[in-house]
Design an enzyme around this catalytic site. Structure first.
Site, PDB file in Angstrom:
ATOM      1  CG  HIS A  41      -1.861  -1.091   1.265  1.00  0.00           C
ATOM      2  ND1 HIS A  41      -3.107  -1.162   0.382  1.00  0.00           N
ATOM      3  CD2 HIS A  41      -2.076  -2.311   1.946  1.00  0.00           C
ATOM      4  CE1 HIS A  41      -3.606  -2.341   0.680  1.00  0.00           C
ATOM      5  NE2 HIS A  41      -3.175  -3.261   1.429  1.00  0.00           N
TER       6      HIS A  41
ATOM      7  CG  ASN B 279      -8.035  -4.852   0.512  1.00  0.00           C
ATOM      8  OD1 ASN B 279      -7.271  -4.002   0.850  1.00  0.00           O
ATOM      9  ND2 ASN B 279      -7.419  -6.150   0.934  1.00  0.00           N
TER      10      ASN B 279
ATOM     11  CE1 TYR C 254      -2.979  -2.489   8.283  1.00  0.00           C
ATOM     12  CE2 TYR C 254      -2.917  -4.683   8.920  1.00  0.00           C
ATOM     13  CZ  TYR C 254      -3.169  -3.590   8.105  1.00  0.00           C
ATOM     14  OH  TYR C 254      -4.007  -3.877   6.775  1.00  0.00           O
TER      15      TYR C 254
ATOM     16  CG  HIS D  14      -3.521  -1.191  14.704  1.00  0.00           C
ATOM     17  ND1 HIS D  14      -3.268  -2.623  14.371  1.00  0.00           N
ATOM     18  CD2 HIS D  14      -3.285  -1.113  16.430  1.00  0.00           C
ATOM     19  CE1 HIS D  14      -2.927  -3.246  15.375  1.00  0.00           C
ATOM     20  NE2 HIS D  14      -3.288  -2.567  16.665  1.00  0.00           N
TER      21      HIS D  14
END
Length: 755
Positions: free
Chosen positions: A130, A202, A417, A394
């Protein structure tokens, strides 16, 4: 005011707008600065300019979440004069301190050292995945319809919550293109009164793997080959297909990626999914399992593959530009947040579907998506690095009323994360960066560490204590504490295993395939053929065909024909009920922010151009006038600004093309100046205009012409009787028909199928 975007008027100038602070020129976004520059270099000291009307930064709260009341300008640069980082004014920044004009540079040059030192360290490690992203600020308005299943305060009726949303590709580096075939990230940070909640999802509702321990494997397989660092930002290579054909749990996600979902038209026309199943708890302690969905108000639309390839070359910033321009133009993107709800049973299944398997969906026909709120993105960041690059998401940023489940992919993300921020953002205090700051009070007893910007008080960062009068105290459920939902843990042996329900890798890919329309199926066949055709090893292609044979014979045979390989026999296929909700076709949608190209020059119907241009603006779309050269068309009334020339325009930028005339060939219409004009001598029309029209036609876009301009269409290989080609005597009547066609996104009749 536009009903789809009630905040559209917010971008207009107000009494508070600084003198000279302009909006989009002629209604066209993209102006780089709030004022237009002079030709000569400015010499009068001037304070820093305000941001553009479409921009704002993070809310001005302290590192511990307290509102400061400060104007956002207080956190930006100040003063009219150049200074050092310590605020000392400088008289020269073009020359190093030297021993004479031709002598060596002196070590004592503190300004040189500070300037170069900061430059050497102005980048942080990009995200492993990402890395390529774009973002915007906005607001989330809750409907209150989720109050029965969650006590989360930001989902209560009429609650309004600031948000920051980052969209991204997965595989590419920060410098890669926007329109590559890839999964897109859709991460939303809610600055709720109870703390930060991050919904990190997503644009595809399933993932490649079922267990987080394989996440490094799928990403290593999809990333460029480690020996040559190619190919960049794409899955069309051997290592990716080697992995996903050996790990067939990836089949469902791979099929979505090979569909049109892998090349969205815009972030604004992209769905978002939380992927995992979450657990909600209401005020009475009753729990419900849910899946989160973002539904774009503009509908779900995609590029065609040729458009995606052209855009990657001529405008690799296609998606981030589209998002920023739409917001600047006042066409604020909107999504409804919805949930699918399921009983929280010990089995954690629904209609035979394992809710803990992240490679599975629950069709909307079985569990409808219930809208619970509306998100509107209404401001662009004022600084990409400080906001879009430094924002830290996160999945463990939860608020009371929302909890996680035992999905093994989600469980691994809860570790990953948090861990990654330590490297990217330099230490444990990343939450104190302005874009990451919570809007709720913080009293965490966490002290010191790299980049600590809060100045804590007291002497007892521990509890229990008496020296700080017992502060901080623990909260109870009645005072807003986050309490992990008590859940039974299965009594079983410790083992590296997965449940038997995780073994079904093909029934849902077949469901997806059967739910696609014929044009969408053709695009999937073409995508697999292209991707596998890029693989070097024939064994990988053959193995991929064996996987496709488990989905559908038509799919497998179509790809096999393109690869020149025999199609393996299909095994026993599942027989699921198709889900119409999975197809992007068959509905009409609003057109906010769509771009209409208007071809004209001084010989065109200029009154028609003016009226059509205004009608496009009034409809919430963006008109761009295209001609053979830049500048303005001065004839017959108010001048018309030209935004694109045949040298700079390309079909991918436009959702429809209107011809108000046929401009003469440009002075630069020859091959040495522009290769697109190589055939200029063979036609009376500029070849670049013919290319523009031909591409738009091939890509299924509406084309309109009036006042005899349709005579040029045959030279572009377009029949005036073809679907989606509109002719007329008046521009307003032509535009009316073109707008109706645009509501379906494309003229799908132009895509014949092999069925």
């Amino acid at each position: 005011m536009n009903e789809q975007n009630p905040g559209r008027a917010a971008t207009q100038q107000t009494a508070d707008t600084p003198q000279g602070h302009e909006g989009p020129q002629d209604g066209v976004p993209g102006k780089p600065a709030p004022i237009s520059p002079q030709v000569a270099e400015p010499v009068t000291p001037t304070e820093p300019l305000p941001p553009k009307n479409d921009q704002h930064g993070p809310e001005t709260v302290s590192p511990t979440g307290q509102p400061t009341g400060a104007e956002q300008a207080r956190t930006a640069q100040s003063g009219a004069h150049l200074t050092t980082a310590q605020g000392v004014r400088l008289y020269d920044t073009d020359h190093s301190l030297k021993a004479g004009p031709r002598g060596p540079v002196l070590l004592q040059d503190h300004h040189l050292r500070e300037k170069i030192m900061h430059f050497d360290h102005e980048r942080i490690p990009e995200r492993v995945v990402h890395a390529r992203g774009a973002a915007a600020h906005g607001v989330f308005q809750a409907y209150g319809t989720a109050a029965g299943v969650t006590k989360a305060a930001f989902l209560a009726e009429e609650a309004e919550t600031p948000v920051f949303v980052r969209f991204s590709t997965v595989l590419g580096s920060r410098g890669s293109g926007d329109t590559v075939r890839d999964t897109r990230g859709f991460a939303t940070k809610f600055y709720t009164e109870e703390g930060v909640f991050d919904l990190v999802g997503n644009n595809i509702p399933v993932f490649f793997i079922q267990d987080a321990i394989k996440f490094p494997d799928i990403i290593h397989a999809g990333k460029p080959h480690p020996d040559r660092e190619i190919p960049q930002a794409q899955s069309a290579h051997d290592t990716f297909w080697d992995f996903v054909t050996l790990h067939t749990e990836a089949t469902h996600h791979t099929l979505w990626n090979m569909s049109d979902r892998g090349i969205p038209r815009s972030y604004r026309t992209m769905e978002g999914f939380g992927v995992h199943t979450f657990r909600l708890v209401n005020a009475e302690g009753v729990t419900t399992l849910v899946k989160f969905h973002w539904k774009p108000k503009l509908g779900v639309h995609s590029l065609v593959w040729e458009e995606a390839q052209i855009a990657a070359g001529v405008d690799p910033d296609f998606h981030r530009r589209d998002l920023a321009d739409a917001i600047e133009a006042g066409a604020f993107p909107q999504w409804e947040l919805g949930i699918q709800t399921f009983p929280d049973t010990p089995e954690q299944t629904f209609e035979g579907i394992d809710l803990l398997d992240p490679t599975k969906i629950v069709p909307e026909e079985l569990a409808p998506v219930q809208p619970i709120g509306l998100m509107t993105l209404n401001a662009n960041p004022s600084n990409y690095f400080a906001e879009t690059e430094q924002v830290a998401f996160h999945v463990g940023h939860l608020v009371p009323g929302i909890d996680v489940t035992d999905d093994p992919l989600l469980q691994g993300r809860l570790f990953s994360y948090l861990d990654t921020q330590l490297t990217r953002l330099g230490g444990p205090n990343f939450g104190q960066l302005p874009i990451n700051r919570t809007h709720a009070p913080v009293n965490d007893m966490l002290r010191d560490g790299m980049h600590q910007t809060a100045v804590h008080r007291g002497v007892a960062p521990y509890r229990p204590n008496s020296l700080d009068a017992g502060c901080p105290f623990l909260a109870g459920a009645d005072t807003g504490a986050f309490i992990d939902v008590p859940a039974e843990v299965a009594q079983s042996r410790k083992a590296r295993e997965a449940p038997a329900s995780f073994d079904d890798h093909f029934s849902q890919p077949r469901l997806f395939w059967l739910s696609m329309s014929p044009p969408e199926q053709e695009h999937i066949i073409a995508a697999y053929t292209f991707e596998l055709g890029k693989c070097y090893e024939q064994a990988i292609r053959e193995r991929a065909l064996q996987v496709l044979a488990q989905i559908d014979p038509q799919l497998c045979e179509g790809v096999a024909a393109g690869l020149g390989l025999p199609a393996p026999a299909a095994g026993r296929l599942a027989d699921p009920e198709p889900s119409p909700a999975l197809s992007q076709l068959g509905r009409t949608w609003p057109l906010d922010g769509r771009v209409v190209g208007i071809v004209a020059d001084a010989a065109a119907d200029l009154d028609g151009v003016r009226s059509v241009r205004q009608a496009v603006l009034d409809a919430g779309m963006v008109p761009l006038v295209i001609s053979s050269a830049g500048g303005r068309i001065e004839a017959d009334g108010d001048p018309i600004t030209i935004q694109r020339t045949f040298a700079t325009a390309r079909s991918i930028e436009f959702d429809a093309i209107l011809l108000a005339g046929v401009p003469a060939a440009g002075a630069d219409a020859y091959g040495a100046r522009d290769a697109k004009a190589t055939d200029a001598a063979a036609s009376a029309t500029d070849p670049r205009l013919l290319l523009l029209l031909n591409e738009a036609f091939r890509h299924g876009k509406a084309i309109g012409a009036w006042a005899g301009a349709d005579a040029v269409l045959p030279a572009a290989g377009i029949s005036s009787e073809a679907p989606g080609v509109v002719r007329g005597e008046a521009g307003s009547a032509v535009l009316e028909q073109v707008v109706r066609l645009m509501g379906s996104h494309r003229v799908w009749e132009r895509f014949p199928t092999g069925v």
